[in-house]
Design a protein around this motif. Structure first.
Motif, PDB file in Angstrom:
ATOM      1  N   VAL A 250       0.872  -1.179   0.000  1.00 53.02           N
ATOM      2  CA  VAL A 250       0.000   0.000   0.000  1.00 53.02           C
ATOM      3  C   VAL A 250       0.907   1.226   0.000  1.00 53.02           C
ATOM      4  CG1 VAL A 250      -1.758   1.304   1.250  1.00 53.02           C
ATOM      5  CG2 VAL A 250      -1.808  -1.205   1.284  1.00 53.02           C
ATOM      6  N   LEU A 251       0.725   2.099  -0.962  1.00 51.65           N
ATOM      7  CA  LEU A 251       1.545   3.306  -1.039  1.00 51.65           C
ATOM      8  C   LEU A 251       1.030   4.368  -0.069  1.00 51.65           C
ATOM      9  CD1 LEU A 251       2.084   3.540  -4.906  1.00 51.65           C
ATOM     10  CD2 LEU A 251       3.626   2.593  -3.166  1.00 51.65           C
ATOM     11  N   PRO A 252       1.879   5.333   0.323  1.00 50.56           N
ATOM     12  CA  PRO A 252       1.437   6.385   1.243  1.00 50.56           C
ATOM     13  C   PRO A 252       0.209   7.119   0.708  1.00 50.56           C
ATOM     14  CG  PRO A 252       3.817   6.431   0.988  1.00 50.56           C
ATOM     15  CD  PRO A 252       3.307   5.447  -0.035  1.00 50.56           C
TER      16      PRO A 252
ATOM     17  N   VAL B 157       0.346  -3.945   3.492  1.00 54.16           N
ATOM     18  CA  VAL B 157       1.587  -3.411   4.059  1.00 54.16           C
ATOM     19  C   VAL B 157       1.869  -2.048   3.447  1.00 54.16           C
ATOM     20  CG1 VAL B 157       4.030  -3.828   4.478  1.00 54.16           C
ATOM     21  CG2 VAL B 157       2.455  -5.776   4.261  1.00 54.16           C
ATOM     22  N   GLN B 158       1.835  -1.008   4.260  1.00 54.25           N
ATOM     23  CA  GLN B 158       2.087   0.346   3.761  1.00 54.25           C
ATOM     24  C   GLN B 158       3.563   0.699   3.918  1.00 54.25           C
ATOM     25  OE1 GLN B 158       0.106   3.899   5.641  1.00 54.25           O
ATOM     26  NE2 GLN B 158      -0.741   4.083   3.568  1.00 54.25           N
ATOM     27  N   ILE B 159       4.194   1.066   2.800  1.00 49.21           N
ATOM     28  CA  ILE B 159       5.598   1.465   2.785  1.00 49.21           C
ATOM     29  C   ILE B 159       5.670   2.992   2.851  1.00 49.21           C
ATOM     30  CG2 ILE B 159       7.802   1.280   1.595  1.00 49.21           C
ATOM     31  CD1 ILE B 159       6.645  -1.435   2.298  1.00 49.21           C
ATOM     32  N   ASP B 160       6.449   3.534   3.792  1.00 49.84           N
ATOM     33  CA  ASP B 160       6.516   4.993   3.895  1.00 49.84           C
ATOM     34  C   ASP B 160       7.370   5.574   2.762  1.00 49.84           C
ATOM     35  OD1 ASP B 160       9.154   4.558   4.591  1.00 49.84           O
ATOM     36  OD2 ASP B 160       9.022   5.475   6.570  1.00 49.84           O
ATOM     37  N   GLU B 161       7.284   6.892   2.596  1.00 49.79           N
ATOM     38  CA  GLU B 161       7.935   7.559   1.472  1.00 49.79           C
ATOM     39  C   GLU B 161       9.456   7.413   1.510  1.00 49.79           C
ATOM     40  OE1 GLU B 161       6.584  11.575   1.408  1.00 49.79           O
ATOM     41  OE2 GLU B 161       4.578  11.066   0.688  1.00 49.79           O
ATOM     42  N   SER B 162      10.023   7.293   2.694  1.00 47.78           N
ATOM     43  CA  SER B 162      11.476   7.171   2.815  1.00 47.78           C
ATOM     44  C   SER B 162      11.961   5.740   2.607  1.00 47.78           C
ATOM     45  CB  SER B 162      11.924   7.651   4.201  1.00 47.78           C
ATOM     46  OG  SER B 162      11.439   6.774   5.216  1.00 47.78           O
ATOM     47  N   LEU B 163      11.029   4.791   2.499  1.00 47.94           N
ATOM     48  CA  LEU B 163      11.327   3.361   2.363  1.00 47.94           C
ATOM     49  C   LEU B 163      12.125   2.825   3.556  1.00 47.94           C
ATOM     50  CD1 LEU B 163      12.329   3.033  -1.426  1.00 47.94           C
ATOM     51  CD2 LEU B 163      10.055   3.093  -0.376  1.00 47.94           C
TER      52      LEU B 163
END
Length: 307
Positions: free
Chosen positions: A94-96, A117-123
């Protein structure tokens, strides 16, 4: 469903250099930029779920999953993780700021569940938002996910999925036995006489497997026969036989075929004069799944299958 008035339980995993090294290792095998990016994010999601399950005490085998196979990565958008003794769990990115999780139709079967699973912008971090046990559309709103509070108990109650395609490769899952090997073990004399008529199936070019099933103090033998059809479908036939000590089946055994949602598609009930019961044969196509259920005196046995 997640309660909108209460913040649901989530689980955040730090994406370590090791996680990114593995993601880079996989994505470097793909020259297509879009595929490379897809594999990178899928790997990070699987890494996070793998860590979460280990914290819960569940054993995983990532290397046995399609997502670990470079060739399978090339042809499929796959993010599965093999949970030992349970089956494959799909880990979807899931993207931010997204409001839904995308689940491609190619992974709608053969899975015991799906975790968003959401990945934050900074990975640098991955947050497990929730899960669902099944899907019927590619875009699932995040507010329809079940909370992680329910997940450990859900997973413990999951019935492992059986891949019938493996039967055509002479791979039988635990508890199942090839009919021919059973009839050739020398124990055929100890089998119920009504079961011996199953030997005629050996003359047909089909896959046959049997399994002993305990229903309380009653024991029965389930037989499943598979046959490939010209239209690339598989014909499935089911029978239930009494054990070696009984001439007839117990009365009121219900043999049912269920859909994924639990709807009864076909059902037959035994009488005290039946030396076996069977359902009419039915056909399945690739990417289809179904459940077999036996019921007697408030005791259920359920097995899940897919092609």
């Amino acid at each position: 469903m997640i309660n909108q008035t209460q913040k649901p339980l989530t689980f955040t995993v730090n994406l370590t250099p090791k996680a990114h090294q593995l993601a880079e290792h996989f994505c470097n095998n793909h020259s297509n930029l879009q595929k490379s990016e897809q594999v990178y994010f899928n790997t990070l999601a699987i890494y996070a779920v793998n860590h979460y399950l280990q914290c819960l005490g569940f054993a995983n085998d990532w290397k046995a999953s399609n997502s670990y196979d470079v060739i399978m990565q090339s042809f499929l958008d796959v993010a599965d993780l093999e949970v030992i003794d349970y089956g494959k769990l799909e880990c979807r990115v899931v993207l931010p700021n997204a409001e839904f999780v995308y689940i491609p139709q190619e992974v709608w079967v053969g899975r015991i569940g799906y975790i968003a699973v959401q990945i934050d912008e900074s990975l640098q971090a991955a947050t497990l938002l929730g899960f669902t046990s099944r899907v019927a559309k590619e875009q699932l709103p995040l507010n329809q996910l079940r909370t992680l509070e329910e997940f450990p108990q859900y997973l413990q109650q999951v019935t492992p999925l059986i891949n019938l395609n493996e039967w055509f490769e002479d791979i039988l899952q635990q508890g199942w036995q090839n009919l021919e090997s059973l009839l050739n073990t020398g124990t055929v004399g100890n089998l119920n006489p009504s079961f011996k008529d199953a030997s005629y199936l050996q003359t047909e070019e089909i896959i046959k497997a049997v399994k002993w099933i305990e229903l309380g103090n009653q024991s029965v033998l389930m037989l499943i026969a598979l046959k490939s059809e010209e239209d690339e479908q598989i014909s499935v036939r089911l029978r239930i036989y009494p054990d070696s000590e009984q001439n007839c089946l117990p009365e009121n055994i219900k043999l049912s075929i269920l859909s994924d949602s639990g709807e009864i598609l076909k059902e037959v009930t035994s009488r005290n004069i039946d030396n076996f019961i069977q359902l009419p044969s039915f056909r399945c196509s690739s990417q289809e799944s179904f459940k077999i259920q036996l019921y007697l005196d408030n005791i259920y046995f359920t097995e899940s299958f897919f092609l």
